[in-house]
Every structure is written in C-alpha cells, then in structure tokens.
Design a protein around this motif. Structure first.
Motif, mmCIF file in Angstrom:
data_model
loop_
_atom_site.group_PDB
_atom_site.id
_atom_site.type_symbol
_atom_site.label_atom_id
_atom_site.label_comp_id
_atom_site.label_asym_id
_atom_site.label_seq_id
_atom_site.Cartn_x
_atom_site.Cartn_y
_atom_site.Cartn_z
ATOM 1 N N LEU A 272 0.837 -1.200 0.000
ATOM 2 C CA LEU A 272 0.000 0.000 0.000
ATOM 3 C C LEU A 272 0.871 1.249 0.000
ATOM 4 C CD1 LEU A 272 -2.935 1.238 0.383
ATOM 5 C CD2 LEU A 272 -2.374 1.293 2.827
ATOM 6 N N SER A 273 1.942 1.236 0.768
ATOM 7 C CA SER A 273 2.841 2.387 0.848
ATOM 8 C C SER A 273 3.465 2.689 -0.503
ATOM 9 C CB SER A 273 3.936 2.119 1.896
ATOM 10 O OG SER A 273 3.372 1.889 3.180
ATOM 11 N N VAL A 274 3.783 1.655 -1.264
ATOM 12 C CA VAL A 274 4.360 1.842 -2.595
ATOM 13 C C VAL A 274 3.305 2.377 -3.568
ATOM 14 C CG1 VAL A 274 5.416 0.673 -4.567
ATOM 15 C CG2 VAL A 274 6.116 0.069 -2.230
ATOM 16 N N SER B 99 -4.858 -2.183 -7.340
ATOM 17 C CA SER B 99 -5.924 -2.210 -6.339
ATOM 18 C C SER B 99 -6.415 -3.635 -6.100
ATOM 19 C CB SER B 99 -7.087 -1.323 -6.786
ATOM 20 O OG SER B 99 -6.711 0.038 -6.819
ATOM 21 N N LEU B 100 -6.460 -4.438 -7.167
ATOM 22 C CA LEU B 100 -6.894 -5.826 -7.017
ATOM 23 C C LEU B 100 -5.952 -6.595 -6.103
ATOM 24 C CD1 LEU B 100 -8.743 -8.177 -7.816
ATOM 25 C CD2 LEU B 100 -7.301 -8.528 -9.836
ATOM 26 N N SER C 141 -8.575 5.454 -0.048
ATOM 27 C CA SER C 141 -7.122 5.442 -0.187
ATOM 28 C C SER C 141 -6.482 4.165 0.342
ATOM 29 C CB SER C 141 -6.518 6.657 0.536
ATOM 30 O OG SER C 141 -6.909 6.675 1.899
ATOM 31 N N LEU C 142 -7.272 3.273 0.958
ATOM 32 C CA LEU C 142 -6.762 1.969 1.383
ATOM 33 C C LEU C 142 -6.964 0.901 0.306
ATOM 34 C CD1 LEU C 142 -7.968 1.892 5.113
ATOM 35 C CD2 LEU C 142 -5.730 2.560 4.217
ATOM 36 N N HIS C 143 -7.600 1.279 -0.783
ATOM 37 C CA HIS C 143 -7.840 0.372 -1.919
ATOM 38 C C HIS C 143 -8.611 -0.880 -1.492
ATOM 39 C CE1 HIS C 143 -5.144 2.536 -4.759
ATOM 40 N NE2 HIS C 143 -4.580 2.919 -3.627
ATOM 41 N N LEU C 144 -9.621 -0.676 -0.676
ATOM 42 C CA LEU C 144 -10.468 -1.781 -0.234
ATOM 43 C C LEU C 144 -11.811 -1.713 -0.955
ATOM 44 C CD1 LEU C 144 -9.808 -1.714 3.621
ATOM 45 C CD2 LEU C 144 -8.602 -3.013 1.850
ATOM 46 N N VAL C 145 -12.245 -2.815 -1.512
ATOM 47 C CA VAL C 145 -13.541 -2.953 -2.186
ATOM 48 C C VAL C 145 -13.646 -1.936 -3.326
ATOM 49 C CG1 VAL C 145 -15.993 -3.399 -1.829
ATOM 50 C CG2 VAL C 145 -14.435 -3.557 0.107
ATOM 51 N N ASN C 146 -12.930 -2.235 -4.395
ATOM 52 C CA ASN C 146 -12.837 -1.339 -5.535
ATOM 53 C C ASN C 146 -13.795 -1.782 -6.642
ATOM 54 O OD1 ASN C 146 -10.246 -0.200 -4.309
ATOM 55 N ND2 ASN C 146 -9.687 -2.332 -4.658
ATOM 56 N N THR C 147 -13.840 -0.986 -7.690
ATOM 57 C CA THR C 147 -14.585 -1.383 -8.876
ATOM 58 C C THR C 147 -13.601 -1.691 -9.990
ATOM 59 O OG1 THR C 147 -16.451 -0.799 -10.304
ATOM 60 C CG2 THR C 147 -14.863 0.934 -9.861
#
Length: 474
Positions: free
Chosen positions: A111-113, A127-128, A327-333
């Motif tokens: 996530l930091s990267v 994100s996946l 911004s945590l990239h959780l549950v994306n589309t």
C-alpha cells in the motif's frame, strides 16, 4: 460449506494464499527494478514532490513519515522477502495471530508503494492485489479450518472483477454487442504477446465466437460462483479457462493470473484433492478461536459497507472502470476495455549524435522490452511481470498530439545517458556517448498479413504519422 468453517477447503486456501504471495513477490521485484527511475527522488514524477502536496488521508503509508530512495529500497526488499516467505509456507509455520500480522505487514508495505506511485501505479490490478492481500489476513492458516465467510469474500471479489469487466464491455463500445471488437483488439491492445499475431489472424467467425464466449463468461457465469457444489467449481473452471485464454493472447501484468488464483476459492477443495497427487489436509483443524471469528465478521461487515459504491457503479449506466473509492484500496470497482481502439499508434524515440540534424541525418531508435518497436521482433511474453514504462508509452500514444508531461523528462534522462533509465530499455543505440538530439515520432503500427510475413519476415508494418515532441537537444 458450513457457515463458520470449511475444512474441505484447505487446499483451496493453500493455493489462494501461496498464489497471492507469489504475485506480491513479483510486484515488489518490479518495483525494485523500476520505481527509482519512475517516481524516486530524481524520478520522472518524483515521489517527494508528490508527498509534499498530498495529505496523509489521500495517500496513507509508511512514506508519509519519510521518503528516500534508500528507504524505498528497504521497504521493497522487505516486502519481497516477506512475500517469498509466505509463498514458501511461513504463514502455516507460525501461530494464527503471527500469520495474520505477516499478511497485514505485507499489505501495508505494498500500500505504501502504490499510494506514492502516481500514474505508474494507477492500474486496476494494483488495487486488485491490495484488496486480495487484505482478505488474506482473514483466511487463517493451518491452525484452523478455512473460514467460510472469508472464502465468500474472495468469491465476491472475483465476482466484481468478472461482472465489472463484462458490463463495461456490454455498455461501452458498440463493437462488443456486435461481436466485432476482436477484429481489432489483439492488434491494438497495450502490449501484445508472442501469440497475438496468430490470434489477430483467426477467421472472423472465431473472433465473433470469442466475443460471445466472453460475454457468457463475464456476464452470466460469475453468478454461478455462489451456487452449491459442483456448480461453483464448474463456474470457477470457466473463469480460469477464460483468463488462460487472455494470458495466451496478450500481456496484462498479473490481472489474469491473480483472478485465476482467487477463483480457486470457489473450487471444491476435497474434489480437487482427490484428483491430484497431493498430501492430505493438516492433521488437525480445530474451530477458530472466538477472537478470530469476531475479527473475520468485523472485516466482512466492513467489506459489506464498502460494497455500496461498487455495487451502485455496477448497476449504473455510467459505469466507471478500475476505480478505488478509498485510499486503502479496499472494495474497488473493476473493468477493462470498455472501448477498443481501431488503430495502433506507437511513440518511437530516436536519437542522433550529429551536431545539427538535417534531411539526411541517420536517426537511431531506442528499443523497449515490451512495447512494439522493431518490426522484425516478435512480441515477448512478460506477464505476470509488469513493465510500467512500456504500458505508459501505450497510453501516451492514445493522444498523439498531447505529450505526456513525464515524457520530456524521460528524453532528458536519455540525453544525459542516465544509467538507471537506460536499464529500463532493451537496447541503448548510443553505448559509447550520449546522443546530441532526441525526437519523439508517432507511427501507425499494424500486424503484417500472412503473405507480408512470408515475404518480408516482419511481424509489424509501420507508417509515420507525425511528430509527437519537437527535437530536444543535449
């Protein structure tokens, strides 16, 4: 499956967790190869400048505390080592709580990267990977039976990936509904593979069958992932076969590979184990401790709450592709190729050592690893490895009259013969001294016909379109 635990899913969990760890390893190795050039302290889009203007809440991660290329290397090497350890089974060799901590640490490192990667990390599969990696924290280890709730969260992720990709096509370019998009796509996709020339030259009825099969696989089959066995297993098999077809026809980094890995969560593990020469399940799989069950249920509630916007997007006629809602990239589309380009443009960088270029100047071409260049070179297979610079060159060529801001900086680095930048390229046509001038030209590429291929030995035919950037001087 029992609503709490699924003991027969031990093999599915093993495949999913080890597979996700391998993808993490590839992602960190790609970052170690590219990141300093693309977004390091002297990168094409420097991370320190980005961090100065973006608050923590928009880009959370370790580098909000401090960024340097050395700190990045430490994070990336630590991530690679941790991913390799988990791929080798470290998560099953430690207590349950420690395994969760290892997966959480891996997620935080990547996530930091991603959150400082800017345009170079703005791909749906970043994100996946983060969403899948987050779910691995709650999949447990050999100390307990696989939690049913988490397995369904993984299936829910695969469902959104597949259905999102299917809907964006159906709603997007009319050629998907007419079943004609694949007349063009194998030729114009971002990074063709070694079989793409042959895929492009399949008979048109087969292209139409490909498109129709894609609609079935992405619009209908995903719903069957939630049905009882063996239907769910057969649905997962269709997803896997479809993704293998995409792997064979082009290079899409780890998108297809990760989707296949995650689809195994829907497979009947006991059935799979009976047909493969594998050791049996762990000797004991006791019920999960109450604290773990509570943690899993909390994570499921978070995913359910965060699913509102992705579901609304799936139902919307104005559906968006590949968007992270937090911004945590959780549950994306997710989704890809809602529109298909009919012509392929490539930006070609050419240099010369002559003091003053003229009409008779000989320009020498810089060659990239993945993107088309030399018309005699067969495209190579790089996926699941990700060549971010090559991908961004494809995006830049979609707007041949609007140069990408970072491209001028790339040319400046080449004029300076920057060693780190040159290592991202396949060949340097100026090994002894840097060029005096570099220009960026646009060419139209198309696959050669079978007859042209026999007569000339080339895979591509190209014609000049015009100038992308004026000539820059060293």
């Amino acid at each position: 499956m029992d609503w709490i635990a699924a003991p027969d899913a031990w093999l599915s969990r093993l495949v999913v967790q080890r597979g996700v760890a391998v993808i993490y390893l590839l992602a960190f190795l790609a970052a170690l190869r590219e990141f300093r050039v693309l977004a390091g302290e002297r990168g094409l889009t420097p991370a320190p400048a980005f961090l100065r203007r973006v608050p923590f809440r928009h880009a959370p991660g370790l580098f909000q505390l401090h960024y340097s290329d050395r700190a990045f290397a430490t994070v990336a090497w630590l991530g690679a080592a941790l991913a390799a350890a988990l791929a080798a089974g470290a998560g099953d060799a430690v207590p349950l709580g420690a395994a969760m901590a290892l997966w959480a640490a891996l997620w935080l490192l990547y996530l930091s990267v991603v959150n400082i990667g800017q345009t170079w990390y703005a791909f749906g599969w970043e994100s996946l990977l983060l969403e899948a990696g987050f779910l691995m924290v709650f999949l447990g280890n050999d100390d307990i039976a696989p939690p049913t709730v988490t397995l369904y969260l993984v299936i829910w992720l695969v469902f959104r990936v597949e259905l999102g990709a299917g809907l964006i096509k159906w709603r997007g370019d009319p050629c998907w509904r007419k079943l004609t998009c694949l007349y063009h796509h194998h030729e114009t996709q971002p990074m063709p593979g070694p079989l793409s020339w042959w895929f492009h030259h399949l008979p048109r009825p087969l292209h139409r069958a490909e498109a129709a099969a894609n609609h079935v696989a992405q619009l209908i089959v995903p719903f069957a992932l939630f049905l009882p066995q063996p239907v769910a297993t057969w649905a997962a098999a269709v997803v896997i076969v479809t993704q293998l077809w995409l792997v064979a026809s082009g290079n899409f980094a780890w998108l297809n590979w990760l989707t296949m890995i995650l689809a195994v969560a829907a497979v009947d593990g006991a059935l799979l184990a009976r047909h493969l020469p594998l050791p049996g399940p762990p000797a004991e799989q006791p019920d999960a401790p109450a604290w773990f069950t509570a943690t899993v249920l909390t994570a499921a509630a978070v995913v359910a709450a965060l699913s509102y916007r992705p579901v609304r997007n799936l139902l919307s006629p104005a559906q968006q592709m590949n968007r992270a809602y937090n911004s945590l990239h959780l549950v994306n589309t997710y989704g890809a190729f809602g529109s298909i380009t009919r012509e392929r443009h490539e930006i070609v960088l050419e240099g010369t050592a002559e003091p003053e270029p003229g009409r008779d100047t000989q320009w020498r071409e810089y060659a990239f690893h993945g993107k088309p260049g030399d018309v005699r070179r067969l495209p190579r297979q790089f996926a699941p490895f990700h060549l971010r610079l090559d991908w961004q060159m494809w995006f830049a060529a979609l707007n041949p009259h609007v140069p990408a801001p970072w491209l001028r900086t790339l040319i400046t680095r080449l004029l300076d013969a920057d060693p780190a930048t040159l290592r991202l390229l396949r060949t340097n046509p100026f090994p002894d001294a840097p060029p005096r001038h570099i220009r960026a030209r646009v060419y139209r590429y198309r696959f050669t016909t079978p007859r042209e291929r026999r007569d000339t030995g080339t895979w591509w035919h190209r014609t000049p379109v015009g100038e992308h950037l004026p000539t820059q001087h060293g």
